[in-house]
Design an enzyme around this catalytic site. Structure first.
Site, mmCIF file in Angstrom:
data_model
loop_
_atom_site.group_PDB
_atom_site.id
_atom_site.type_symbol
_atom_site.label_atom_id
_atom_site.label_comp_id
_atom_site.label_asym_id
_atom_site.label_seq_id
_atom_site.Cartn_x
_atom_site.Cartn_y
_atom_site.Cartn_z
ATOM 1 N N TYR A 70 0.748 -1.160 -0.037
ATOM 2 C CA TYR A 70 -0.092 -0.069 0.024
ATOM 3 C C TYR A 70 0.793 1.308 0.094
ATOM 4 O O TYR A 70 0.308 2.220 -0.527
ATOM 5 C CB TYR A 70 -0.844 -0.243 1.050
ATOM 6 C CG TYR A 70 -0.548 -0.392 2.376
ATOM 7 C CD1 TYR A 70 0.026 0.613 3.251
ATOM 8 C CD2 TYR A 70 -0.676 -1.439 3.009
ATOM 9 C CE1 TYR A 70 0.606 0.332 4.332
ATOM 10 C CE2 TYR A 70 -0.129 -1.907 4.336
ATOM 11 C CZ TYR A 70 0.158 -0.543 4.974
ATOM 12 O OH TYR A 70 0.859 -1.082 6.198
ATOM 13 N N LYS A 115 -13.624 16.778 -2.448
ATOM 14 C CA LYS A 115 -13.177 18.084 -2.876
ATOM 15 C C LYS A 115 -13.613 19.322 -1.793
ATOM 16 O O LYS A 115 -14.613 19.493 -1.975
ATOM 17 C CB LYS A 115 -13.865 18.123 -4.303
ATOM 18 C CG LYS A 115 -13.074 19.446 -4.904
ATOM 19 C CD LYS A 115 -13.532 19.570 -6.349
ATOM 20 C CE LYS A 115 -13.167 20.734 -7.244
ATOM 21 N NZ LYS A 115 -13.668 20.752 -8.696
#
Length: 138
Positions: A70, A115
């Site tokens: 990862y 966002k």
């Protein structure tokens, strides 16, 4: 189970094992967006990744080669998000999902693109898109 409950079906591996590895809050600075100032100035994006994989081989061998690295994946995701600006977070999410699915052991992925500083003329805490994709052979 109440009548309002929705059953959740997780993807199942051939071994019958369903495991989920999550990396949350990956912070990126990128220039995605439809508006000119988003492209010019850039803004913060946060990503959450969930990876479906069978972790039994790695747990048995204790070998990184039997699972998803990862750290390497996050570095690739961050580089992909921070390059090649696009208009839509949908495009960013698909780009990231494709990278995750290319990691050999990953059968499915759930990607959320946040966002939080989207140009909205209202008080809000986040704009987030979540997509789920699976490998064709999974």
């Amino acid at each position: 189970m109440s009548s309002l409950s929705v059953p959740v079906t997780a993807p199942v591996h051939a071994s019958g094992v369903v495991d989920e590895l999550a990396v949350l809050g990956i912070e990126c600075w990128a220039h995605h967006g439809v508006l000119e100032h988003e492209r010019r100035d850039g803004q913060r994006f946060l990503l959450d990744l969930a990876l479906g994989l069978d972790t039994v081989p790695a747990a048995t061998s204790d070998d990184l080669h039997d699972t998803v690295d990862y750290g390497t994946l996050v570095a690739a995701v961050k580089a992909a998000v921070e390059s090649d600006p696009v208009d839509l977070i949908e495009t960013v999410a698909q780009r990231v999902a494709d990278l995750c699915l290319a990691a050999g052991a990953v059968a499915w992925t759930r990607v959320t693109v946040h966002k939080p500083d989207a140009p909205i003329d209202a008080t809000f805490s986040d704009v987030a898109l979540t997509i789920t994709r699976k490998r064709a052979d999974a």
